[in-house]
Design a protein around this motif. Sequence first.
Motif, PDB file in Angstrom:
ATOM      1  N   THR A 198       0.834  -1.205   0.000  1.00 22.95           N
ATOM      2  CA  THR A 198       0.000   0.000   0.000  1.00 22.95           C
ATOM      3  C   THR A 198       0.866   1.251   0.000  1.00 22.95           C
ATOM      4  N   TRP A 199       0.203   2.360  -0.343  1.00 23.69           N
ATOM      5  CA  TRP A 199       0.893   3.641  -0.369  1.00 23.69           C
ATOM      6  C   TRP A 199       1.124   4.201   1.035  1.00 23.69           C
ATOM      7  N   ALA A 200       0.635   3.523   2.047  1.00 21.08           N
ATOM      8  CA  ALA A 200       0.905   3.930   3.425  1.00 21.08           C
ATOM      9  C   ALA A 200       2.086   3.181   4.009  1.00 21.08           C
ATOM     10  N   GLY A 201       2.830   2.435   3.171  1.00 21.99           N
ATOM     11  CA  GLY A 201       4.002   1.709   3.643  1.00 21.99           C
ATOM     12  C   GLY A 201       3.670   0.434   4.385  1.00 21.99           C
ATOM     13  N   LYS A 202       2.506  -0.153   4.087  1.00 26.64           N
ATOM     14  CA  LYS A 202       2.070  -1.356   4.808  1.00 26.64           C
ATOM     15  C   LYS A 202       1.836  -2.503   3.845  1.00 26.64           C
ATOM     16  N   LEU A 203       1.824  -3.698   4.404  1.00 27.97           N
ATOM     17  CA  LEU A 203       1.467  -4.903   3.676  1.00 27.97           C
ATOM     18  C   LEU A 203       0.201  -5.485   4.265  1.00 27.97           C
ATOM     19  N   VAL A 204      -0.799  -5.704   3.415  1.00 29.00           N
ATOM     20  CA  VAL A 204      -2.028  -6.368   3.834  1.00 29.00           C
ATOM     21  C   VAL A 204      -1.865  -7.856   3.568  1.00 29.00           C
TER      22      VAL A 204
END
Length: 928
Positions: A246-252
């Motif tokens: 994601t563009w928030a620096g996270k992995l779902v």
Amino acid sequence: SLVWAATPGMLFQKDRESSPDSLNLLWVFGYNSSLAVHSLMDGKDRVLLYVSSHMAVIHDVLGNRQYHLQGHTNVISCLCVSEDKRWVVTADKGPDALIIVWDSFSGVPVRTIFGSHPEAGVCAIAISHDLRYLVTISAGTAQRVCVWRWTLPTEKPMCSTELRPEFGHQDYVIFNPQNPHEFVSNSKTQVIFYLWVKTSLLGEGRTGVQDERMASPLSPQTFKSVVGHFSQSVFHFNSSKALTATWAGKLVVWDAVDPCVPPKEQQPKPHGMKATKVVSMQKDSLTVLMVLESCLVTGDVKGNIKFYDGELLLLWSYSPSKVGPIRSLSFSTTLRDPPGAFPESNRPFLTSESDSSNSVSLALNRNFILSTSDATVFHVATDSTDFEKVLEEAKGAVSAIACHPQQTLVAVGSRCGLLKVWDYLETKYLTSRIFTQAGIQCLSYDPKGYFLAAGFTDGSVYILDAISLQSSCTEFQLSQGPVTHVSFSHDSEYLATADEKYSVIVYKSVLQSGRRCWEHLAGLESHYKPIRSLLFGVQSDGNKPRLLSLGKDRQLVEYDLSSSIKDHLVVTHQDRVEQMAVPLCLAWYPQLGPEPFILTANNCYKLKLLNATTKTCRKTLLGPTYGSPLEKIQILPTTSLADPQQHYLVYVTKDKVGLQMLPVDGNPHKSSAFICHPDGVSDLAISYDGHYVFTAGGSDCTVMKWKVNLNALDAAAFLGGEDLIPFYNLLDGGREGEFFRELEEYFYYAQLCSQGIDTLENREVSTYIPLEEIPSVMRAVGFYPSEKEIEEMISEVKFSKCVDAGEQVTKINLGDFIKLYINHRPALGLSMKSLRRAFQVLGYDNEKGDKVIDRGDLLSLLQCRGEQMTEDELAQCLTILLGRRRGRQGSEPDTYDPSGAAALIEEGIPAEITAETFAADILGLPIA
């Protein structure tokens, strides 16, 4: 076959110089930085694959060679590469969109899929790890997902499904490496998991998408954190999980196994795929997520690359400086060093000595290519922390190119402010300069090769040293809008610019303290519509420069430079060169005879020769008709090897580049064209020796270098036939068709009319008709010229021998009439579209919502606007037209009777006239 016997690198051994085309593509500068760059080979041959406009380019970096995979007519929108790097798949979006599978070893297209997504083309594509299947997602609003068995010769997908609007615009897709029947796609806000299976129905084998499942929407409340927009998704390498960056620096993390649900109640994939957790990896946006061996690899907007194990523990990272947002990562298929051969300082942090450690070490021993969204490509070797810059291209539209008048240099300017100079013979980058205040709009070298002038989008003009690109004087800021044209006089004494505010500004060269500088002379708003061309020339009676500008206002303006003084630009002549068409470009016609000409091209596919002094039209000719009119034209410089009496014209249309043999005569076999930039050509340049042509593609960020092959065009013209043969083929039905027989009958009937129908005297048998009969025969065969066009046609024939033989022509034979007809008639025939456009402008909406013109207004317009008709002329024409209709219905056609004309007009013409009524019921023309 070429495919099965192919080996890596053999495609560069092909001889491209022997191509039978008149223009051969040799090199492409620039690439599409919004698509991935792939590493095909890494070692002694470092080979990249990227997309430039409508072709894929295989680029041998170390060998400085390119091979172009050409087959698309639209800009390529997506591509993918097989796991073994052999098979390349490209797709485009637009009319007649294609999917092409290429063999990267031989450059051969092994499979082409036509009409895959006829609505809008393809926006995302992937190839399965077993190399058997493709999955595509259509572009446009109503998206469709298709699975293809590309190794089978069928034009139908194995299965497909429509995506619901709430799924969002899916623009990324990838197969599950462990199962080619599973794949995942994502948009910015939604992730969809798919499963397709083979079924059996009534003894027939069928395939279909068993299900597609949108994962449950995530919100900040789901995991009590901001998730951000999705970028890319992958399947985990050793579990049923999937991950989305994601563009928030996270992995779902998605999984079909929910630990909170009993095993018997677990839903099968893809229904069971749910977000089980969101892992915060970093603060910066993640732009790339991929699987490599037993590693997960990420790239972000700061240029960082990180390697993680299956539990998302950090193994290794690269944090280079001055690297932009990462667009793609592509790893070599060969190992740089044996496992464990890392230098101590570069050894990765392996968390355990498990069986996966060796696989992780293998992954980290692969060199890789990374590309950034600002159009830069780096090569990264695992035995070094250095990022080697491989390519650095324009990230904005390439709007201007110019060739040096004496050296093998080409300057390329882009809207991002980057100015680069290449040695086009060696395809070697020489120097560059970045302008941060505005984008470059136009470029021009002076004839002596000392200066390079650049016009910018903010109206500024820079005059640079041609070699160092340093400013030779202070920039000028005199234009009120973006500078669109810049040109030097032949003696380098004057510089002229044109801008979007319809102004022409002239600068003059002066000597100050023994140094050549430039100063502003004068400017003038000489047009009221956009300026299409700005051209310097030389006066015929001396060596003084001439300056002309051509605008869409149909005005050709010539300026008197010798009489112009500070802040006062003198106009010598201002001539209207078109009646209805819009002129688009002009050039000085080569001196092929005693009379000098200016060549212009208009939006009706016509070329016109204007007398260089009087500006009167001396000849109208059919130009190249390749989908759009000529946008820019230049005369190809003659070389010592060429026939000095043989000249050629180089031109670009909206999306093509072509060559035209001179003199122009309307013969279609004397021209050829090739697709160069499907999204539009922004500029054209020719090398000083005439051997190479360069085209700039604007929004596709590329410049193409073409090799000129004049022998190929000469051969095509020869094979097309001589004399009247090419012109007969342009007639409906050709020489033996019904139209030609009718034309002959009209021609000889006009001969009878000229001698008197009722005469009893002996008739003269001739193959000529008087010039006065030309309009009647033209109208009889379906071409309805205006009075201005009739005047130009008669003048063209009448004075065709005036300069050479000193005599006027009074008659025309059938062969010359056919040429005259073909060159003057509408290139694309009569068009209801243009008639409806006129009604859009002149009419109004009636109660039914149709565009109509009031009967009284129409009669008034015909008498007061354009080529005005007298009341008697109008009444006579309408009486004959309406009487013809009544005669067709069974009564005798009316002859002109002034007393009954008004009643006939009122009876035969409705109060409100539509375009269809005007064409069919009044003019009697057939319409679809």
